[in-house]
Write a protein that holds these residues in place. Structure first.
Motif, mmCIF file in Angstrom:
data_model
loop_
_atom_site.group_PDB
_atom_site.id
_atom_site.type_symbol
_atom_site.label_atom_id
_atom_site.label_comp_id
_atom_site.label_asym_id
_atom_site.label_seq_id
_atom_site.Cartn_x
_atom_site.Cartn_y
_atom_site.Cartn_z
ATOM 1 N N ILE A 159 0.856 -1.193 0.000
ATOM 2 C CA ILE A 159 0.000 0.000 0.000
ATOM 3 C C ILE A 159 0.889 1.238 0.000
ATOM 4 O O ILE A 159 1.792 1.356 0.829
ATOM 5 C CB ILE A 159 -0.926 0.001 1.232
ATOM 6 C CG1 ILE A 159 -1.850 -1.204 1.196
ATOM 7 C CG2 ILE A 159 -1.723 1.297 1.298
ATOM 8 C CD1 ILE A 159 -2.684 -1.375 2.427
ATOM 9 N N PRO A 160 0.636 2.169 -0.919
ATOM 10 C CA PRO A 160 1.471 3.382 -0.954
ATOM 11 C C PRO A 160 1.196 4.275 0.258
ATOM 12 O O PRO A 160 0.084 4.272 0.801
ATOM 13 C CB PRO A 160 1.064 4.067 -2.251
ATOM 14 C CG PRO A 160 -0.283 3.539 -2.566
ATOM 15 C CD PRO A 160 -0.360 2.154 -1.962
ATOM 16 N N PHE A 161 2.199 5.016 0.674
ATOM 17 C CA PHE A 161 2.061 5.957 1.781
ATOM 18 C C PHE A 161 1.147 7.103 1.374
ATOM 19 O O PHE A 161 1.267 7.640 0.271
ATOM 20 C CB PHE A 161 3.431 6.505 2.185
ATOM 21 C CG PHE A 161 3.350 7.575 3.233
ATOM 22 C CD1 PHE A 161 3.124 7.236 4.555
ATOM 23 C CD2 PHE A 161 3.458 8.903 2.890
ATOM 24 C CE1 PHE A 161 3.039 8.214 5.530
ATOM 25 C CE2 PHE A 161 3.373 9.898 3.857
ATOM 26 C CZ PHE A 161 3.171 9.547 5.183
ATOM 27 N N VAL A 162 0.254 7.460 2.270
ATOM 28 C CA VAL A 162 -0.635 8.598 2.051
ATOM 29 C C VAL A 162 -0.448 9.546 3.227
ATOM 30 O O VAL A 162 -0.546 9.136 4.383
ATOM 31 C CB VAL A 162 -2.112 8.151 1.960
ATOM 32 C CG1 VAL A 162 -3.026 9.345 1.780
ATOM 33 C CG2 VAL A 162 -2.309 7.145 0.850
ATOM 34 N N SER A 163 -0.182 10.798 2.936
ATOM 35 C CA SER A 163 0.046 11.771 4.006
ATOM 36 C C SER A 163 -1.292 12.261 4.572
ATOM 37 O O SER A 163 -2.344 12.147 3.932
ATOM 38 C CB SER A 163 0.841 12.961 3.474
ATOM 39 O OG SER A 163 0.040 13.734 2.601
ATOM 40 N N VAL A 164 -1.206 12.845 5.745
ATOM 41 C CA VAL A 164 -2.398 13.437 6.361
ATOM 42 C C VAL A 164 -2.940 14.539 5.463
ATOM 43 O O VAL A 164 -4.159 14.675 5.295
ATOM 44 C CB VAL A 164 -2.070 13.971 7.777
ATOM 45 C CG1 VAL A 164 -3.236 14.762 8.349
ATOM 46 C CG2 VAL A 164 -1.684 12.826 8.706
ATOM 47 N N GLU A 165 -2.059 15.303 4.869
ATOM 48 C CA GLU A 165 -2.490 16.380 3.978
ATOM 49 C C GLU A 165 -3.283 15.831 2.794
ATOM 50 O O GLU A 165 -4.297 16.411 2.381
ATOM 51 C CB GLU A 165 -1.283 17.183 3.484
ATOM 52 C CG GLU A 165 -0.614 18.011 4.556
ATOM 53 C CD GLU A 165 0.304 17.214 5.489
ATOM 54 O OE1 GLU A 165 0.666 16.051 5.168
ATOM 55 O OE2 GLU A 165 0.647 17.755 6.552
ATOM 56 N N GLN A 166 -2.829 14.696 2.244
ATOM 57 C CA GLN A 166 -3.554 14.076 1.123
ATOM 58 C C GLN A 166 -4.926 13.597 1.578
ATOM 59 O O GLN A 166 -5.919 13.758 0.856
ATOM 60 C CB GLN A 166 -2.752 12.919 0.547
ATOM 61 C CG GLN A 166 -1.522 13.347 -0.219
ATOM 62 C CD GLN A 166 -0.629 12.168 -0.563
ATOM 63 O OE1 GLN A 166 -0.256 11.388 0.303
ATOM 64 N NE2 GLN A 166 -0.310 12.039 -1.846
ATOM 65 N N ILE A 167 -4.987 13.032 2.750
ATOM 66 C CA ILE A 167 -6.275 12.573 3.288
ATOM 67 C C ILE A 167 -7.203 13.765 3.474
ATOM 68 O O ILE A 167 -8.386 13.722 3.101
ATOM 69 C CB ILE A 167 -6.086 11.794 4.601
ATOM 70 C CG1 ILE A 167 -5.314 10.498 4.330
ATOM 71 C CG2 ILE A 167 -7.426 11.518 5.273
ATOM 72 C CD1 ILE A 167 -4.840 9.784 5.583
ATOM 73 N N GLU A 168 -6.682 14.842 4.056
ATOM 74 C CA GLU A 168 -7.497 16.047 4.258
ATOM 75 C C GLU A 168 -8.048 16.565 2.936
ATOM 76 O O GLU A 168 -9.227 16.943 2.851
ATOM 77 C CB GLU A 168 -6.660 17.137 4.936
ATOM 78 C CG GLU A 168 -6.345 16.848 6.385
ATOM 79 C CD GLU A 168 -5.356 17.851 6.974
ATOM 80 O OE1 GLU A 168 -4.684 18.591 6.213
ATOM 81 O OE2 GLU A 168 -5.239 17.869 8.214
ATOM 82 N N GLN A 169 -7.215 16.595 1.917
ATOM 83 C CA GLN A 169 -7.648 17.085 0.608
ATOM 84 C C GLN A 169 -8.750 16.205 0.024
ATOM 85 O O GLN A 169 -9.735 16.715 -0.539
ATOM 86 C CB GLN A 169 -6.465 17.148 -0.352
ATOM 87 C CG GLN A 169 -5.471 18.227 -0.001
ATOM 88 C CD GLN A 169 -4.181 18.121 -0.806
ATOM 89 O OE1 GLN A 169 -4.056 17.292 -1.703
ATOM 90 N NE2 GLN A 169 -3.218 18.979 -0.484
ATOM 91 N N GLU A 170 -8.599 14.902 0.169
ATOM 92 C CA GLU A 170 -9.612 13.983 -0.364
ATOM 93 C C GLU A 170 -10.918 14.085 0.417
ATOM 94 O O GLU A 170 -12.002 14.068 -0.169
ATOM 95 C CB GLU A 170 -9.088 12.550 -0.369
ATOM 96 C CG GLU A 170 -7.945 12.321 -1.342
ATOM 97 C CD GLU A 170 -8.287 12.690 -2.775
ATOM 98 O OE1 GLU A 170 -9.377 12.308 -3.263
ATOM 99 O OE2 GLU A 170 -7.464 13.356 -3.428
ATOM 100 N N VAL A 171 -10.826 14.217 1.722
ATOM 101 C CA VAL A 171 -12.043 14.353 2.538
ATOM 102 C C VAL A 171 -12.773 15.639 2.163
ATOM 103 O O VAL A 171 -14.005 15.662 2.081
ATOM 104 C CB VAL A 171 -11.705 14.308 4.053
ATOM 105 C CG1 VAL A 171 -12.907 14.729 4.897
ATOM 106 C CG2 VAL A 171 -11.233 12.918 4.451
ATOM 107 N N ALA A 172 -12.026 16.698 1.919
ATOM 108 C CA ALA A 172 -12.634 17.979 1.540
ATOM 109 C C ALA A 172 -13.399 17.883 0.227
ATOM 110 O O ALA A 172 -14.328 18.662 -0.013
ATOM 111 C CB ALA A 172 -11.559 19.061 1.455
ATOM 112 N N LYS A 173 -13.054 16.918 -0.605
ATOM 113 C CA LYS A 173 -13.723 16.749 -1.904
ATOM 114 C C LYS A 173 -15.018 15.928 -1.808
ATOM 115 O O LYS A 173 -15.777 15.870 -2.776
ATOM 116 C CB LYS A 173 -12.790 16.032 -2.885
ATOM 117 C CG LYS A 173 -11.570 16.824 -3.266
ATOM 118 C CD LYS A 173 -10.692 15.977 -4.172
ATOM 119 C CE LYS A 173 -9.350 16.604 -4.446
ATOM 120 N NZ LYS A 173 -8.494 15.709 -5.254
ATOM 121 N N LEU A 174 -15.266 15.297 -0.689
ATOM 122 C CA LEU A 174 -16.434 14.423 -0.563
ATOM 123 C C LEU A 174 -17.725 15.218 -0.632
ATOM 124 O O LEU A 174 -17.817 16.324 -0.099
ATOM 125 C CB LEU A 174 -16.390 13.657 0.763
ATOM 126 C CG LEU A 174 -15.261 12.663 0.944
ATOM 127 C CD1 LEU A 174 -15.297 12.092 2.367
ATOM 128 C CD2 LEU A 174 -15.333 11.547 -0.080
#
Length: 69
Positions: A2-17
């Motif tokens: 599984i590739p590493f995902v940063s907290v910032e990337q998670i935040e950005q994806e959650v903001a798109k929901l």
């Protein structure tokens, strides 16, 4: 792997929901946090971290300073 995902990337994806997806994610995350809390409390109890507090409560009960619920 599984590739590493940063907290910032998670935040950005959650903001798109969308609203429904965000509600679903929020419910899942709250359950995830609650389960983690339950596991921590269980570990702490098994490790005896609450023994002193419970002993103090027992003594207060014996002295009549507090009463059971």
């Amino acid at each position: 792997m599984i590739p590493f995902v940063s907290v910032e990337q998670i935040e950005q994806e959650v903001a798109k929901l969308g609203r429904d997806q965000f509600a679903r994610f929020s419910a899942w995350f709250e359950n995830f946090r609650a389960d983690a809390w339950d596991r921590q409390i269980t570990r702490d109890a098994e490790d005896g971290k609450f023994d002193a507090v419970f002993a103090e409560i027992d003594e207060e009960l014996k002295r009549g300073e507090i009463r059971p619920l």
